[in-house]
Every structure is written in structure tokens, then in C-alpha cells.
Design a protein around this motif. Structure first.
Motif, mmCIF file in Angstrom:
data_model
loop_
_atom_site.group_PDB
_atom_site.id
_atom_site.type_symbol
_atom_site.label_atom_id
_atom_site.label_comp_id
_atom_site.label_asym_id
_atom_site.label_seq_id
_atom_site.Cartn_x
_atom_site.Cartn_y
_atom_site.Cartn_z
ATOM 1 N N PRO A 1 -0.092 116.190 -83.868
ATOM 2 C CA PRO A 1 -1.297 115.471 -83.438
ATOM 3 C C PRO A 1 -2.290 115.187 -84.568
ATOM 4 O O PRO A 1 -2.987 114.173 -84.527
ATOM 5 N N ILE A 2 -2.316 116.032 -85.573
ATOM 6 C CA ILE A 2 -3.280 115.817 -86.661
ATOM 7 C C ILE A 2 -3.014 114.492 -87.359
ATOM 8 O O ILE A 2 -3.949 113.806 -87.788
ATOM 9 N N GLU A 3 -1.738 114.089 -87.446
ATOM 10 C CA GLU A 3 -1.419 112.833 -88.119
ATOM 11 C C GLU A 3 -1.924 111.638 -87.321
ATOM 12 O O GLU A 3 -2.397 110.640 -87.885
ATOM 13 N N ALA A 4 -1.838 111.727 -85.989
ATOM 14 C CA ALA A 4 -2.393 110.654 -85.162
ATOM 15 C C ALA A 4 -3.909 110.588 -85.311
ATOM 16 O O ALA A 4 -4.500 109.508 -85.443
ATOM 17 N N CYS A 5 -4.535 111.738 -85.303
ATOM 18 C CA CYS A 5 -6.001 111.785 -85.396
ATOM 19 C C CYS A 5 -6.504 111.144 -86.675
ATOM 20 O O CYS A 5 -7.391 110.287 -86.647
ATOM 21 N N ILE A 6 -5.951 111.556 -87.809
ATOM 22 C CA ILE A 6 -6.496 111.048 -89.075
ATOM 23 C C ILE A 6 -6.128 109.582 -89.290
ATOM 24 O O ILE A 6 -6.853 108.840 -89.960
ATOM 25 N N THR A 7 -4.997 109.144 -88.719
ATOM 26 C CA THR A 7 -4.657 107.722 -88.816
ATOM 27 C C THR A 7 -5.648 106.884 -88.020
ATOM 28 O O THR A 7 -6.082 105.814 -88.465
ATOM 29 N N ILE A 8 -6.023 107.358 -86.837
ATOM 30 C CA ILE A 8 -7.040 106.662 -86.038
ATOM 31 C C ILE A 8 -8.351 106.581 -86.810
ATOM 32 O O ILE A 8 -8.994 105.522 -86.867
ATOM 33 N N SER A 9 -8.757 107.684 -87.427
ATOM 34 C CA SER A 9 -10.005 107.684 -88.197
ATOM 35 C C SER A 9 -9.978 106.659 -89.314
ATOM 36 O O SER A 9 -10.935 105.907 -89.524
ATOM 37 N N ALA A 10 -8.862 106.623 -90.050
ATOM 38 C CA ALA A 10 -8.757 105.686 -91.170
ATOM 39 C C ALA A 10 -8.756 104.242 -90.685
ATOM 40 O O ALA A 10 -9.401 103.367 -91.283
ATOM 41 N N CYS A 11 -8.049 103.973 -89.606
ATOM 42 C CA CYS A 11 -7.994 102.603 -89.090
ATOM 43 C C CYS A 11 -9.342 102.146 -88.562
ATOM 44 O O CYS A 11 -9.758 100.993 -88.790
ATOM 45 N N LEU A 12 -10.038 103.017 -87.858
ATOM 46 C CA LEU A 12 -11.354 102.636 -87.332
ATOM 47 C C LEU A 12 -12.356 102.432 -88.457
ATOM 48 O O LEU A 12 -13.218 101.549 -88.365
ATOM 49 N N GLU A 13 -12.259 103.240 -89.510
ATOM 50 C CA GLU A 13 -13.152 103.027 -90.646
ATOM 51 C C GLU A 13 -12.895 101.666 -91.283
ATOM 52 O O GLU A 13 -13.829 100.938 -91.647
#
Length: 796
Positions: free
Chosen positions: A698-710
Motif C-alpha cells: 500500500p505504501i507504493e500506491a500512497c506515494i504514487t498518488i501524492s506525486a501525481c497530485l502534486e
């Protein structure tokens, strides 16, 4: 001498007995010196008298007591930027009131135990500079204010501002006896609150002017000098009008006017005043005897300019000038001085330390110049009187006088503490968006005990055997901070209680000797290592920066700020790119609230430059990445670089970050690009080899979402929002196993996907990853909805 009463009645002052006064003074002298002093005022290289004074004062205090004891917070005038030295830590924007609010925040948590304000009406924003009150009202530490202007007949705004500054200040420093008298009589400031400390002067030798004259091509000539910022109220034209009469008897004269035009005058009307002076001299036939030196002189040049003068002249036109730094410097250099009778000059030149001439009287100036030039004995006697009088005001002695005032301010505050203005509560975030799950904190709370959040769970039951980690408590602090930012008043305290536990854990984890965080703590509260991983240290900084950037809880911010300051330096010795990235995210969260902190800007930029360097070193045509393998927390690297590049204006950095994120997201999809497939932790992905498909975390999904939203916020390209939405659906079942990892019953998240099953344990990392992703998705949807509503209202 009197001290504030301790009898419980506010607003009353009693005079202690002689024995009490002696004891009080002894206590002041025995107190430790302030350990961290912030000087607020203009600062060089800004061209103004306040900047010169603040710089000289800081330099003197640093020389006497150590440079580590102080830093400066200058004010930038509109549309201006200055290349400040390292001592400048934070910058105020003159007309941006929020910068004053954030500066107060910065000072309150940053370990400062005293603020020294340089007050002049014209340098702070708002009517009569009232923006500075926004900062002062919030300060929690003692305040000592140096008053550079004290008016006998202030207008309404000027009076209100100075009266409140006087009320908020623990001590007021006046630079002259007249200024102290005006404070008492015009502003009703009690005498016991005022310290008279004259303007400091360089400790210059008593030299023969001829030693410096060759620098100006003035060998064999008598030199008249006026220096400082040029403006029409300086009255320099009256000296030029006096030159014909002076030259008639003393033809070997040169008048040097040294200094740039005042920036405010130059901005408004250019060099009209300077050009007018030259035109007047030409008209009077004395153009060859006038030297207009158009430069802002530094300390070394100042010694030369003042040193070359036989006579120093301040021909000011107005009486109401309570202090003149240039006059004080000329006195300290032992110059023969002629001045008009403005307030400071009358006090400073008393006792035959100079000659006073009437305002607007070229004839009187000519007579005074001739009398001094034609009477060497009197001129030299006057110089000696001036020089000896100024020995008590050299900068080293001035620094010691200021430090005594600082000590007294701290002592008096200890007798009569007062609360700073409370911060306003954070505004409640917008309502949740329907397509996203409701935020549910039950499992987070269940994993948290009095120590912090436990690392693992057995299904949904906390696994105490595995203890705690700094990594997870840092993540939990980020989540609880973001939740508190949007919580309603009824739940805010509950979430802040969680934040306090997680932040307390980080304090427990921090080894103050090594300046490093430990990571693994047993359930019995025994540390299992002496030094934690670099990544855990970086995550802790990310969490602390998030508190400082997003929390409105003063206690949390204060504790986080102290720990942030202590923990930052170690990261510069790290070699882990992810630790750099986590630290960048924390630094930028901090800078979003304190954008002018130059030290943290430099820290962020140094780490970002390292990331960029390894990216270009490793990148190839088919491998757009920072390393030769994809492992864990991958999207954090481009996320950090995107933030740093955008905030610092580095377009090359931003472009490289977006390129790497495009490559990463392409690598993390199935062939049809419809399903998110994070790089599996069971083997990862090395260049030239097969990608590990499982275990998916799940951590990989979380940080990918953060990067994409940024990236979406930066570029406004819909593809990045769509990418984030695709990745978020992985939590809800759009994944290789078509099973939801999110448990709506508990609010927890399962630990990952194996090839044949979902890991049913709902540990801290996975649950926090889901909650952080949900919070970011909700925040983005709310922001987009607000923007659409705004655009519709504008079009209507």
C-alpha cells in the motif's frame, strides 16, 4: 530603579526598597545570557540607515558574545530582493501581513528567548507601519525595542502604533535623553521601562585627515564632508550656496557629498535631487569644488570618507530628528562638526563638541566653516572633545549596553509573565466527496497506545510483540496533523491528542547526543538499536515539517519546531536518496508556512541538487530513473524533486522530475494501462531484469498518488489527476486480485497483495498509507470543486 510588582495587581508598579533593588540587580547580573536573539529591522545590503544600524549592532553583539547567539529578520520593500548574508534567517515582506504572522510563529517555536526590534515608521507595512504589531502581539518571549524615531506631534496612526509597541515591549531603548523625555511626556511610558543607549559608533583611531585625502584627489585641500542617503530634507544645497563666500577667503576647498539617493526618493523621482545639486553648483561657479560620490559606502570606505574630512556638516532642514547615525559616526571619528539645530545635534554637540548654525542659513554655514579653518587650535580642541565624548558609545560598549538591557528584560518578564495572543483555529475543511470513502479513524486509534502507534497487527488486532517504529509514528503524525486540519471543533481535540502521542514518540526516539533518531522500540520501551536508518530520520523530518506547515496547535508547532531544528543537520551527511527525498518533503511543508527561511531553503536545495545529480548520472534512453533499480517508496523521489524544482524556480529540475514520474507510472501499470501494479517488494526491479509483481505494498500506491497530485497541482494536466484516481482504485479492488484492501468496517487497510491472496493483517504502514492517500484525494476534490464554483461565479 523600579521593577514590576509581583503582588498580583496588573498595571501598577511599586518601587522596591534599596535592599530589594540591590538583590534584583545581582540577580540580573547572575542570569545566563540570552541564548538566541532575533534582530528585526532592515539589513545590509538594503541601502538605508536602519539597515546599517541593524547590521552594525548584530556584528558588535556577535563579536562580544558569539555569532551563534543571534540572527536577523529584515524587511523587504515591495518588488525588492536582496542578497543577504547567512545571518539573515527569515525575511518579512513589507506589505504582506501574513509574513508577519508566520515570522511570529517561527520565533515562538524556534528556541528564541528574546527579540530586539528596530522601529522606524517607514519600514513596516500598513498605516504608520502597523503590520509589525501583528508580529509583536503573538510573541511569547521578551521584546526590546530600539526607537529610531520619536515624534513630539505624531498623527493618530503614529501615536497608536508607538503606544502599542511601548505596551508590548519589555524595554524601550531611546538613543538620546530627549527621546526618553518624549516617551515619558508624549506617550506616557514609565521611566523604569526606558534605557538610554546612544547610537553606536565604530572604534576609529584619532587620525590626521591628510592621511586619507589622496584617495579622493584632495591632497593639500581642506575637505568639507556630508555623507548618508540623499534627500531634499538634508539641506545640502545650503552648503553649496555657502561655498562662494567660503572660497572667497579659502579657495583651496572641496565639498564631498557621499551617498546614494534615498531609495524611496529614487523610486519616486529618480536622481532629480542629485542632478539639481550639481546644477546649482555649476550655476554658482563652484562646480569644480563639489564632489558628489554616488555610492553606498561599506564600513571600510566609511573610515576613508570620514577620515579625510576636516569639517563634517549636517545641514538638515527639520528640527524633529531624534537621532542621526551619520552625526554620531562623525563625532566618534573626532571630526570638527557644523550642524543645524535638530534635536539630536543639539544634544550631541553640547559642551563645545561642535558648532550649531540656524536652519536655512548659508551665510551662517560659511562663517562657521571659515572660523574653524582659520583657527587650528580651536578646531583641534573641538575634535578632541568630540572624540573623547564618543568613547563610551563605541560598538563594543554599545553591544554590552544592549546585552544588559536584554538581561533585564528577561528578568522582568520572569517576574511578571504574560500570555501571547492565541492563534486562530484552523478552518474546517470542505465536506467529503461522495465517490470517495468516508474517513474512518477507528483502526488508527486501536493501534495507538500511550507510547505511540504499534508497528504491526494480527488481522485487526494490535501486535504488541513487534513494538513500535519511528517510521510509523512519523507517518501517523502526518496523518493526524492533516486530519486535525479538517476536523470539526468537536473532534479536533481527539485528533490532536493522537498527534501529541506521535510527536512525543519522535522526541523519545531522538538521541540528543548523536542528533539522530532511533527507529525500533520494543513494547517494553527498550530501544533495539543505537542509531536508526537514514530513511526513518528523513520520515521524521517529513512529519515535523508537516506539523509546522499544517498544524495550528501552538504546542505541537513549538515542540515540532525545536526537534526539526535539531534534526536537520544530520541529513546533509546521509547517502540515502529516499532519506533526502523525505527530508525535502518535510522542508517544503515547513517552507510553505515559512517561505522566507533561507537556511531551510538552502537545505532543501542542497538535497534536491543531489537528487538531480544522481538522476542525470544514472538516466539512460530507456531508464529514466535515479538508480539502477526500482525498490521501495519509489515515487517519493520525483515527488520531492517536483516540489523543490517548482518552489525554487528550477525548470530543469522540474522537467527531470516529471520525466521520471512519467516513466515510473508507465512501469507501474499492466499492459492495458488500466490497472495499477506497483513494483513488488519480493525482488523489486533492476534494470535489464524482470519486474517483481508481488508482494504489492500500500505504501507504493500512497506515494504514487501524492506525486501525481502534486504534479497535477503544478501542471493542471488532467492526466495526473486521472492517474491518481486510477491508483487509488487499487485500494478499493481494481488490482490484480480484484479484492479491496480497504476494510470499511475497521477503517484499516490490509498489508498487501500476494500472488494468491491478500495479506489480511492491518498494520500501521498500510493503514496510514490508505488514510494519507484518502486525505489527499479528498483535499484535491475539494480544491477542484472550489475552483469550479469560483469560475462559475465569475462567468455569471
Amino acid at each position: 530603579m523600579s521593577f514590576p510588582s509581583t503582588n498580583g495587581f496588573s498595571g501598577h508598579v511599586r518601587t522596591p526598597s534599596p535592599s530589594e533593588s540591590t538583590a534584583a540587580l545581582q540577580k540580573v547580573c547572575s542570569l545566563p545570557l540570552p541564548t538566541r536573539i532575533a534582530f528585526i529591522g532592515n539589513y545590509l545590503p538594503r541601502e538605508c540607515g536602519i539597515a546599517t544600524f541593524t547590521t552594525d549592532l548584530c556584528t558588535a553583539v556577535a563579536a562580544e558574545y558569539g555569532a551563534e547567539r543571534l540572527f536577523a529578520i529584515p524587511v523587504n520593500d515591495p518588488d525588492s530582493q536582496y542578497d543577504y548574508p547567512e545571518r539573515v534567517r527569515l525575511e518579512l515582506m513589507q506589505e504582506d501581513v501574513t509574513s508577519y504572522e508566520r515570522a511570529a510563529d517561527f520565533l515562538n517555536f524556534n528556541g528564541n528567548d528574546l527579540v530586539c526590534l528596530q522601529h522606524e515608521y517607514g519600514i513596516y507595512g500598513g498605516p504608520a507601519g502597523r503590520h509589525i504589531l501583528t508580529l509583536l502581539r503573538r510573541l511569547k518571549m521578551p521584546l526590546v525595542t530600539t526607537l529610531h524615531t520619536v515624534l513630539r506631534e505624531p498623527d493618530r496612526n503614529q501615536r497608536l502604533v508607538l503606544e502599542e509597541i511601548a505596551q508590548l515591549s519589555d524595554r524601550l531603548i531611546a538613543m538620546s535623553e530627549l527621546a526618553a523625555e518624549l516617551l515619558r511626556e508624549t506617550y506616557a511610558v514609565p521611566s523604569h521601562k526606558i534605557d538610554v543607549i546612544p547610537h553606536g559608533v565604530p572604534d576609529l583611531p584619532f587620525t590626521d585627515p591628510n592621511y586619507f585625502k589622496d584617495i579622493f584627489g584632495a591632497e593639500g585641500k581642506s575637505v568639507l564632508l556630508t555623507f548618508g542617503l540623499l534627500s531634499p530634507n538634508k539641506g545640502i544645497e545650503n552648503v553649496i550656496r555657502a561655498l562662494p563666500a567660503i572660497l572667497a577667503r579659502q579657495p583651496n576647498i572641496i565639498y564631498i557629498v557621499s551617498g546614494v539617493t534615498h531609495p524611496h526618493i529614487r523610486r519616486r523621482e529618480g536622481e532629480r535631487y542629485r542632478d539639481g545639486l550639481q546644477a546649482l553648483a555649476t550655476e554658482l561657479g563652484v562646480g569644480s569644488n563639489l564632489m558628489l560620490s554616488n555610492r553606498f559606502v561599506d564600513s571600510n570606505e566609511l573610515v576613508q570618507h570620514v577620515g579625510a574630512a576636516d569639517i563634517y556638516i549636517t545641514p538638515y532642514r527639520q528640527e524633529a530628528q531624534i537621532v542621526s547615525g551619520t552625526l554620531a559616526i562623525a563625532l566618534g571619528a573626532g571630526k570638527a562638526i557644523i550642524s543645524t539645530p535638530y534635536w539630536h545635534a543639539k544634544e550631541l554637540l553640547a559642551g563645545k563638541r561642535g558648532v550649531i548654525v540656524p536652519f536655512e542659513s548659508p551665510g551662517a554655514i560659511a562663517e562657521a566653516v571659515l572660523a574653524l579653518l582659520e583657527n587650528d587650535a580651536e578646531r583641534h580642541a573641538m575634535r578632541k572633545r568630540a572624540y573623547l565624548h564618543s568613547r563610551e558609545t563605541t560598538w563594543p560598549k554599545t553591544a554590552r549596553a544592549y546585552m544588559a538591557s536584554f538581561q533585564r528584560a528577561r528578568f522582568e518578564r520572569s517576574l511578571q509573565p504574560r500570555a501571547a495572543q492565541q492563534e486562530e483555529d484552523a478552518r474546517i475543511a470542505a465536506e467529503q466527496i461522495e465517490i470517495l470513502p468516508d474517513l474512518k479513524m477507528d483502526h488508527l486509534v486501536a493501534l495507538t497506545d500511550d507510547t505511540g502507534i504499534l508497528q504491526h497487527a494480527i488481522f485487526s488486532v494490535a501486535n504488541t510483540r513487534e513494538g513500535y517504529t519511528t517510521d510509523d509514528n512519523a507517518r501517523a503524525l502526518i496523518v493526524s496533523t492533516l486530519v486535525a486540519k479538517r476536523a470539526d471543533d468537536g473532534h479536533k481535540s481527539e485528533v490532536q491528542d493522537l498527534s501529541q502521542r506521535y510527536l512525543a514518540f519522535l522526541w523519545l526516539a531522538f538521541d540528543t547526543d548523536r542528533k539522530r533518531f532511533r527507529n525500533f522500540l520494543s513494547y517494553e520501551r527498550k530501544w533495539l538499536e543505537d542509531v536508526g536508518s537514514e530513511d526513518s530520520h528523513g520520515r521524521a523530518l517529513w512529519a515535523l515539517g508537516t506539523v509546522l506547515g499544517h498544524s495550528r496547535n501552538a504546542g505541537l508547532r513549538g515542540a515540532a519546531g525545536r526537534l526539526f531544528e535539531s534534526a536537520v543537520p544530520a541529513v546533509l551527511t546521509f547517502t540515502s536518496p529516499r532519506a533526502w527525498a523525505f527530508a525535502i518533503l518535510g522542508a517544503q511543508a515547513y517552507l510553505d508556512w515559512f517561505p522566507g527561511d533561507r537556511a531551510v531553503q538552502g537545505f532543501r536545495n542542497t538535497l534536491a541538487d543531489r537528487l538531480l545529480a544522481i538522476y542525470f548520472h544514472t538516466r539512460s534512453e530507456d531508464w529514466h530513473w535515479f538508480e539502477k533499480s526500482l525498490s521501495y517508496s519509489n515515487a517519493t523521489l520525483p515527488h520531492a524533486l517536483i516540489l523543490a524544482g517548482h518552489r525554487s524556480g528550477n525548470t530543469i529540475m522540474t522537467a527531470a522530475a516529471i520525466e521520471s514520474l512519467k516513466w515510473l507510472t508507465a512501469a507501474q501499470h499492466r499492459g492495458d494501462k488500466g490497472t495499477f501494479v506497483p513494483i513488488g517488494s519480493n525482488g523489486f526491479f533492476t534494470e535489464g531484469k524482470e519486474k517483481a509483481r508481488f508482494d504489492q505494498q500500500p505504501i507504493e500506491a500512497c506515494i504514487t498518488i501524492s506525486a501525481c497530485l502534486e504534479t497535477y497541482r503544478l501542471t493542471q494536466e488532467e492526466r495526473w489527476l486521472e492517474e491518481a484516481e486510477q491508483v487509488f482504485r487499487w485500494f478499493l479492488g481494481k488490482n490484480d486480485l480484484h479484492v479491496s484492501l480497504y476494510d470499511a468496517a475497521t477503517g484499516g487497510c490490509k498489508d498487501g497483495l500476494h500472488p494468491d491472496r491478500v495479506n489480511e493483517n492491518q498494520g500501521a504502514e498500510s493503514t496510514l498509507s490508505f488514510l494519507m492517500a484518502l486525505l489527499e484525494m479528498q483535499a484535491t476534490k475539494v480544491s477542484d470543486a472550489d475552483q469550479l464554483s469560483h469560475e462559475m461565479s465569475v462567468s455569471i
